[in-house]
Design an enzyme around this catalytic site. Structure first.
Site, PDB file in Angstrom:
ATOM      1  N   GLU A   1      -4.220  -9.401   3.341  1.00 50.90           N
ATOM      2  CA  GLU A   1      -5.079  -9.002   4.458  1.00 50.90           C
ATOM      3  C   GLU A   1      -6.283  -9.911   4.650  1.00 50.90           C
ATOM      4  O   GLU A   1      -6.726 -10.150   5.781  1.00 50.90           O
ATOM      5  CB  GLU A   1      -5.548  -7.547   4.268  1.00 50.90           C
ATOM      6  CG  GLU A   1      -4.570  -6.513   4.753  1.00 50.90           C
ATOM      7  CD  GLU A   1      -3.483  -6.179   3.760  1.00 50.90           C
ATOM      8  OE1 GLU A   1      -2.792  -5.168   3.941  1.00 50.90           O
ATOM      9  OE2 GLU A   1      -3.307  -6.945   2.769  1.00 50.90           O
TER      10      GLU A   1
ATOM     11  N   GLU B   1       0.819  -1.207   0.000  1.00 52.03           N
ATOM     12  CA  GLU B   1       0.000   0.000   0.000  1.00 52.03           C
ATOM     13  C   GLU B   1       0.862   1.270   0.000  1.00 52.03           C
ATOM     14  O   GLU B   1       0.474   2.283  -0.590  1.00 52.03           O
ATOM     15  CB  GLU B   1      -0.961  -0.031   1.183  1.00 52.03           C
ATOM     16  CG  GLU B   1      -2.040  -1.097   1.008  1.00 52.03           C
ATOM     17  CD  GLU B   1      -2.947  -1.257   2.216  1.00 52.03           C
ATOM     18  OE1 GLU B   1      -4.177  -1.155   2.053  1.00 52.03           O
ATOM     19  OE2 GLU B   1      -2.418  -1.493   3.327  1.00 52.03           O
TER      20      GLU B   1
END
Length: 254
Positions: free
Chosen positions: A130, A110
């Site tokens: 995730e 990210e």
């Protein structure tokens, strides 16, 4: 303090994630330091481009340090990265290059997605697991489908599987692949130097326009006036005169 290192070489700033023994995983202390250095970069008129990379050859950043969930659960719960670090990278409104020296996983991926340019070393892994950790990948799930094929992004996010840097190049997730860390940093610096040759206000306006019009319909976006007014700047006159005089412009940033 040594877990994040920041230095400047001329107009180029370098931020190093420096916890190679933990694959540069980020905890709340590192996140706070990262934000402090981003603020320093943002407010430094002499710093034109930031290059983010990791120390060691194993990982750029392996994501959030999950060990903090056990050692310091309150900090882990109260300081999610999604609303702070990634937005701060975008909202510097000066260019940020991520040089992926190793695996970029979870929050590491990210950080790269929030950057403007992504370079990677060959044969590394990139992705967001995730969904396998009970997390939401909020930033990644928002931005990734805007940068690459939505269906490929969905497959990455739903399965949590990592992709090779070669596959990431194929789908447009990274821009260039380099053989080793030395070549990676050399190429990142070359691109930064090319950016530094351009007018700083123009680069800032372009970055703001890219990010702020990403979801705006075309004809509405064309009506917006985003970022500094370069058309009435001294640098616009300097750029035209330097071109006519066949010389290198001297930018003032105003």
């Amino acid at each position: 303090m040594g877990f994040i290192e920041y230095e400047k070489k001329g107009e180029i700033a370098y931020l190093y994630l420096n916890k190679p023994e933990k694959r540069n995983a980020i905890d709340s202390v590192m996140s706070d330091l990262f934000l402090e250095y981003l603020e320093e970069y943002k407010n430094d008129p002499q710093a034109r481009v930031l290059i983010i990379t990791g120390k060691g050859d194993k990982a750029f950043c392996s994501g959030r340090d999950l060990k903090e969930s056990k050692d310091n659960p309150e900090a882990f719960k109260k300081k999610p990265l999604r609303g702070r670090l990634f937005n701060a990278i975008i909202e510097t409104y000066k260019p940020v290059i991520s040089a992926l020296n190793g695996a970029a996983v979870g929050a590491g991926c990210e950080i790269a997605l929030a950057s403007d340019i992504r370079l990677a070393r060959k044969e590394i892994k990139i992705g967001m697991p995730e969904a396998k950790r009970g997390m939401g990948a909020t930033f990644g799930a928002t931005i990734l489908p805007k940068l690459i094929s939505p269906s490929f992004a969905a497959k990455m996010l739903y399965t949590g599987k990592l992709v090779s840097s070669e596959e990431a190049l194929h789908v447009g997730l990274v821009d260039e692949l380099l053989e080793d860390q030395e070549q990676l940093m050399q190429r990142a610096t070359e691109i930064a130097e090319e950016i530094c040759e351009c007018a700083p206000l123009s680069v800032q306006r372009i970055k703001e326009t890219i990010w702020k019009t990403m979801d705006v319909p075309l004809f509405q976006a064309l009506q917006l006036d985003i970022g500094p007014n370069v058309y009435e700047s001294e640098d616009r006159i300097e750029g035209a005169q330097a071109f006519l005089e066949k010389r290198k412009p001297v930018w003032k940033g105003k």
